[in-house]
Design a protein around this motif. Structure first.
Motif, short mmCIF file in Angstrom:
data_model
loop_
_atom_site.label_atom_id
_atom_site.label_comp_id
_atom_site.label_asym_id
_atom_site.label_seq_id
_atom_site.Cartn_x
_atom_site.Cartn_y
_atom_site.Cartn_z
N ARG A 115 -65.10 61.72 -26.75
CA ARG A 115 -64.34 62.30 -27.86
C ARG A 115 -65.06 61.97 -29.16
O ARG A 115 -65.87 61.07 -29.22
CB ARG A 115 -62.90 61.79 -27.88
CG ARG A 115 -62.79 60.29 -28.05
CD ARG A 115 -61.38 59.80 -28.19
NE ARG A 115 -60.66 60.01 -26.96
CZ ARG A 115 -59.33 60.03 -26.88
NH1 ARG A 115 -58.62 59.83 -27.93
NH2 ARG A 115 -58.74 60.22 -25.74
N PHE A 116 -64.72 62.73 -30.18
CA PHE A 116 -65.38 62.55 -31.47
C PHE A 116 -64.39 62.93 -32.56
O PHE A 116 -63.70 63.92 -32.45
CB PHE A 116 -66.61 63.44 -31.55
CG PHE A 116 -67.23 63.49 -32.92
CD1 PHE A 116 -68.06 62.47 -33.34
CD2 PHE A 116 -66.98 64.53 -33.79
CE1 PHE A 116 -68.64 62.50 -34.59
CE2 PHE A 116 -67.55 64.57 -35.03
CZ PHE A 116 -68.39 63.55 -35.43
N SER A 117 -64.36 62.13 -33.59
CA SER A 117 -63.53 62.45 -34.74
C SER A 117 -64.28 62.07 -36.00
O SER A 117 -64.52 60.90 -36.27
CB SER A 117 -62.20 61.69 -34.67
OG SER A 117 -61.40 62.02 -35.77
N ALA A 118 -64.71 63.07 -36.75
CA ALA A 118 -65.44 62.81 -37.98
C ALA A 118 -64.48 62.32 -39.04
O ALA A 118 -63.55 63.03 -39.43
CB ALA A 118 -66.14 64.08 -38.46
N THR A 119 -64.67 61.10 -39.47
CA THR A 119 -63.81 60.54 -40.51
C THR A 119 -64.68 59.84 -41.54
O THR A 119 -65.79 59.41 -41.25
CB THR A 119 -62.82 59.51 -39.93
OG1 THR A 119 -63.55 58.48 -39.27
CG2 THR A 119 -61.86 60.17 -38.96
N ALA A 120 -64.18 59.75 -42.73
CA ALA A 120 -64.87 59.03 -43.79
C ALA A 120 -63.94 57.94 -44.31
O ALA A 120 -62.73 58.15 -44.43
CB ALA A 120 -65.23 59.98 -44.93
N GLN A 121 -64.51 56.79 -44.59
CA GLN A 121 -63.71 55.71 -45.15
C GLN A 121 -63.32 56.07 -46.58
O GLN A 121 -64.08 56.74 -47.30
CB GLN A 121 -64.50 54.41 -45.15
CG GLN A 121 -64.81 53.89 -43.78
CD GLN A 121 -65.63 52.61 -43.84
OE1 GLN A 121 -66.10 52.20 -44.88
NE2 GLN A 121 -65.78 51.97 -42.68
N SER A 123 -63.31 54.24 -49.13
CA SER A 123 -64.26 53.68 -50.09
C SER A 123 -65.47 54.61 -50.27
O SER A 123 -65.98 54.77 -51.39
CB SER A 123 -64.73 52.29 -49.64
OG SER A 123 -65.32 52.36 -48.36
N VAL A 124 -65.92 55.27 -49.22
CA VAL A 124 -67.05 56.20 -49.32
C VAL A 124 -66.64 57.42 -50.15
O VAL A 124 -67.40 57.88 -51.00
CB VAL A 124 -67.52 56.64 -47.91
CG1 VAL A 124 -68.57 57.74 -48.00
CG2 VAL A 124 -68.06 55.44 -47.14
N ILE A 125 -65.44 57.91 -49.93
CA ILE A 125 -64.96 59.06 -50.71
C ILE A 125 -64.86 58.69 -52.18
O ILE A 125 -65.27 59.46 -53.05
CB ILE A 125 -63.61 59.55 -50.15
CG1 ILE A 125 -63.81 60.13 -48.75
CG2 ILE A 125 -62.98 60.59 -51.08
CD1 ILE A 125 -62.55 60.46 -48.01
N ARG A 126 -64.34 57.50 -52.47
CA ARG A 126 -64.24 57.06 -53.87
C ARG A 126 -65.61 56.97 -54.53
O ARG A 126 -65.79 57.39 -55.67
CB ARG A 126 -63.53 55.71 -53.94
CG ARG A 126 -62.04 55.83 -53.80
CD ARG A 126 -61.35 54.51 -54.14
NE ARG A 126 -60.24 54.36 -53.24
CZ ARG A 126 -60.13 53.48 -52.27
NH1 ARG A 126 -61.07 52.57 -52.08
NH2 ARG A 126 -59.08 53.45 -51.50
N VAL A 127 -66.60 56.44 -53.83
CA VAL A 127 -67.96 56.34 -54.38
C VAL A 127 -68.50 57.73 -54.69
O VAL A 127 -69.08 57.97 -55.75
CB VAL A 127 -68.90 55.57 -53.42
CG1 VAL A 127 -70.35 55.72 -53.83
CG2 VAL A 127 -68.51 54.10 -53.36
N LEU A 128 -68.32 58.67 -53.77
CA LEU A 128 -68.78 60.04 -54.01
C LEU A 128 -68.09 60.67 -55.21
O LEU A 128 -68.72 61.37 -56.00
CB LEU A 128 -68.57 60.89 -52.76
CG LEU A 128 -69.46 60.55 -51.56
CD1 LEU A 128 -69.04 61.36 -50.34
CD2 LEU A 128 -70.92 60.77 -51.88
N LEU A 129 -66.79 60.40 -55.37
CA LEU A 129 -66.07 60.94 -56.52
C LEU A 129 -66.58 60.34 -57.83
O LEU A 129 -66.71 61.04 -58.84
CB LEU A 129 -64.56 60.69 -56.37
CG LEU A 129 -63.88 61.51 -55.27
CD1 LEU A 129 -62.43 61.07 -55.10
CD2 LEU A 129 -63.95 63.00 -55.57
N VAL A 130 -66.89 59.05 -57.83
CA VAL A 130 -67.43 58.39 -59.03
C VAL A 130 -68.80 58.98 -59.38
O VAL A 130 -69.07 59.30 -60.54
CB VAL A 130 -67.53 56.86 -58.82
CG1 VAL A 130 -68.36 56.22 -59.92
CG2 VAL A 130 -66.14 56.25 -58.78
#
Length: 193
Positions: A115-121, A123-130
């Motif tokens: 099985r596979f589930s692409a997820t992002a932490q 903290s990674v999303i926040r860094v990308l937004l910054v």
């Protein structure tokens, strides 16, 4: 002064309280059904039937399944319908229906190998937004309607027709493409992307 959690949280104001009360009233009158039987007995009956028909048409248009006789000695995934009401500015907007496979009824090693589930932490999303904010980049989001329904499956998977579909109990869906809730749907969707 009367204690009011909403006023204390928001700081004051009657308009905020009015908006909150409107939301609570809308939410209490638009209770989402849990079963197809509840949906067709609800005050929004016509909306639920329309949403069910729309989901059915999505599956037919994307050739998600073939109707086949129930195979012997094969795990057949159970299914259900998920009902959601959409509200815009606390006002009822539309009903949404999704046919969902009960992936928890799939047997590891029999129905799927991995099985596979692409997820992002977060903290990674926040860094990308910054980074985007500091560089004044425009951000876009993407919502693919019926994304799984257009993703072919590699495995042979059978699923009970969802409630409200008119197939007899002797026929099942042989899935040709992913369906929400089926373990392989995420993996195959991300392989295709």
């Amino acid at each position: 002064m009367e204690f009011n959690a909403v006023n204390n949280y928001l700081g004051t104001t009657e308009p905020a309280l009015d908006c909150w009360n409107t939301y609570l009233e809308a939410a209490s009158t638009n209770i989402e059904p849990r079963t197809w039987e509840e949906a067709i007995r609800s005050p929004q009956r016509e909306h639920w039937i329309e949403a069910h028909t729309k989901e059915w048409e999505n599956h037919k248009r994307n050739h998600t399944f073939n109707l086949v006789p129930r195979p012997a000695n094969t795990n057949i995934i159970k299914s259900r319908i998920v009902f959601k009401t959409k509200h815009i500015d606390s006002v009822f907007s539309q009903c949404r229906v999704r046919f969902v496979g009960k992936g928890f009824t799939q047997v590891p090693g029999v129905d799927f190998a991995d099985r596979f589930s692409a997820t992002a932490q977060n903290s990674v999303i926040r860094v990308l937004l910054v980074i985007a904010s500091r560089n004044k980049w425009k951000l876009h989001s993407l919502d693919i309607t019926a994304a799984f329904l257009s993703t072919p499956l590699e495995e042979e998977i059978f699923m009970e027709p969802p409630p409200g579909c008119k197939e007899g109990r002797e026929l099942v869906w042989k899935l040709r493409a992913g369906v929400n809730g089926v373990v392989q749907s995420w993996r195959n969707h991300w392989r295709r992307l």
